[in-house]
Design an enzyme around this catalytic site. Structure first.
Site, mmCIF file in Angstrom:
data_model
loop_
_atom_site.group_PDB
_atom_site.id
_atom_site.type_symbol
_atom_site.label_atom_id
_atom_site.label_comp_id
_atom_site.label_asym_id
_atom_site.label_seq_id
_atom_site.Cartn_x
_atom_site.Cartn_y
_atom_site.Cartn_z
ATOM 1 N N GLY A 184 19.761 -9.475 -0.265
ATOM 2 C CA GLY A 184 20.573 -8.628 -1.123
ATOM 3 C C GLY A 184 20.872 -7.276 -0.510
ATOM 4 O O GLY A 184 21.980 -6.733 -0.672
ATOM 5 N N ASP A 185 19.905 -6.714 0.213
ATOM 6 C CA ASP A 185 20.106 -5.409 0.851
ATOM 7 C C ASP A 185 21.212 -5.479 1.895
ATOM 8 O O ASP A 185 22.055 -4.583 1.996
ATOM 9 C CB ASP A 185 18.809 -4.938 1.521
ATOM 10 C CG ASP A 185 17.623 -4.927 0.588
ATOM 11 O OD1 ASP A 185 17.827 -4.796 -0.635
ATOM 12 O OD2 ASP A 185 16.486 -5.055 1.079
ATOM 13 N N TRP A 192 0.876 -1.163 0.000
ATOM 14 C CA TRP A 192 0.000 0.000 0.000
ATOM 15 C C TRP A 192 0.922 1.224 0.000
ATOM 16 O O TRP A 192 1.362 1.687 1.048
ATOM 17 C CB TRP A 192 -0.897 -0.006 1.238
ATOM 18 C CG TRP A 192 -1.845 -1.159 1.284
ATOM 19 C CD1 TRP A 192 -3.132 -1.180 0.851
ATOM 20 C CD2 TRP A 192 -1.588 -2.475 1.806
ATOM 21 N NE1 TRP A 192 -3.692 -2.418 1.061
ATOM 22 C CE2 TRP A 192 -2.754 -3.240 1.642
ATOM 23 C CE3 TRP A 192 -0.462 -3.085 2.386
ATOM 24 C CZ2 TRP A 192 -2.856 -4.568 2.041
ATOM 25 C CZ3 TRP A 192 -0.540 -4.409 2.771
ATOM 26 C CH2 TRP A 192 -1.732 -5.137 2.597
ATOM 27 N N ARG A 193 1.259 1.696 -1.191
ATOM 28 C CA ARG A 193 2.286 2.735 -1.284
ATOM 29 C C ARG A 193 1.998 3.781 -2.355
ATOM 30 O O ARG A 193 2.843 4.627 -2.644
ATOM 31 C CB ARG A 193 3.642 2.085 -1.591
ATOM 32 C CG ARG A 193 3.753 1.586 -3.010
ATOM 33 C CD ARG A 193 4.891 0.642 -3.306
ATOM 34 N NE ARG A 193 6.185 0.991 -2.813
ATOM 35 C CZ ARG A 193 7.238 0.185 -2.916
ATOM 36 N NH1 ARG A 193 7.103 -0.998 -3.505
ATOM 37 N NH2 ARG A 193 8.414 0.559 -2.462
ATOM 38 N N LYS A 213 25.391 -10.845 -7.673
ATOM 39 C CA LYS A 213 25.019 -11.744 -6.578
ATOM 40 C C LYS A 213 24.218 -12.915 -7.151
ATOM 41 O O LYS A 213 23.226 -12.703 -7.839
ATOM 42 C CB LYS A 213 24.194 -10.977 -5.540
ATOM 43 C CG LYS A 213 24.962 -9.850 -4.859
ATOM 44 C CD LYS A 213 24.047 -8.901 -4.097
ATOM 45 C CE LYS A 213 23.249 -8.019 -5.035
ATOM 46 N NZ LYS A 213 22.476 -6.966 -4.336
#
Length: 302
Positions: free
Chosen positions: A256-257, A101-102, A224
């Site tokens: 990944g972050d 919800w953005r 990666k």
């Protein structure tokens, strides 16, 4: 003091604890990177976040959470009448899916104020952004951010970009591929995940991903590839770094972050890229043994 600046959207996170019980947190791809980088960054480096928040209590709580984590909030814009976005994590066998919800998130306007953007970049030594950062912006704001990234690189700053391909955020796959390519062209370090690159760019292998980004003029490409490890490629060398072993995967959110955050932190500490990637692999392996994007620091054990 040197500074890492991460640019993007932090959201309210609802993570399932089982049944109808959820835990509220705050996360988002580039903020996750900032959070993990801060945990391992040398003392003479600061980590700052650049975004836009609203003026509601959720925005206040989010800004407080960032500050408590040691992430600088002085560059964050506060926009009247707006709020952060929200997402919910669904888990099945360690793999996650999301509901979002953005659409009216304040972060969608983070690059509208050119002066604020310029000031934050000018005060930083490493600048990090992602494909998700680009996806949430209007076309004009997206072009503005990419232009500023290219100027930062030309000025000698390390500009790091994770393509973080999320087709649902884009109007079309063609728009996504074109914008990701433009973002990568502005960066000196690109950190793609091979599975997504193979799916949406048609790369046959890691070498193809490396070649495509190197052709754009990227100085260093770090691909990666999950359990197969990571590949670091520059103009004169290519290095493979094995993945760290994981006994049981609980939640791959932020794998990944966290890798990106650990890698940038160790580069800032003076590690050579190969050693920085080995550390980042160990960090990502620890993160996916726990639920949620941001695991308690005391459990990192690194």
């Amino acid at each position: 003091m040197a500074r890492l600046l991460c640019i993007g959207e932090c959201m309210i996170e609802l993570a399932s604890l089982g049944g109808d019980t959820f835990r509220k947190g705050f996360a988002g791809d580039t903020f996750n990177t900032a959070w993990y980088a801060r945990a391992f960054m040398p003392e003479d480096w600061s980590v700052a976040y650049f975004t836009a928040l609203g003026d509601d209590e959720a925005s206040n709580d989010m800004a407080g959470f960032m500050a408590d984590a040691g992430v600088e909030t002085g560059f964050i814009q506060r926009l009247q009448g707006l709020s952060p976005g929200l997402y919910m994590i669904h888990l099945k066998d360690g793999e996650r899916s999301f509901s979002y919800w953005r659409s009216n998130s304040a972060a969608r306007r983070l690059a509208d104020d050119a002066a604020a953007l310029d000031a934050a970049i000018a005060a930083s030594d490493i600048v990090y952004f992602s494909g998700i950062t680009l996806a949430i912006l209007s076309p004009d704001a997206r072009a503005r951010l990419i232009e500023r990234m290219a100027k930062a690189r030309a000025a000698g700053k390390l500009v790091a970009f994770d393509p973080n391909l999320r087709p649902r955020l884009w109007d079309s796959l063609d728009e996504m591929r074109e914008s990701i390519t433009d973002g990568a062209r502005a960066a000196s370090l690109v950190l793609p995940g091979f599975d997504d690159e193979a799916t949406y760019f048609g790369d046959a292998d890691v070498a193809a991903t490396v070649a495509r980004y190197r052709t754009l003029g990227v100085d260093t490409v770090l691909v990666k590839d999950g359990a197969k490890g990571a590949t670091i490629a520059t103009a004169d060398r290519q290095i493979h770094v094995p993945a760290a072993s994981v006994e049981a995967i609980v939640d791959t959110t932020s794998a990944g972050d966290s890798f990106d955050g650990g890698y940038l932190a160790r580069l800032a500490a003076g590690d050579i890229p190969e050693e920085a990637a080995r550390f980042a692999a160990r960090l990502a392996a620890e993160v996916i043994r726990h639920r949620g994007a941001l695991i308690p620091r005391q459990t990192l054990g690194l």
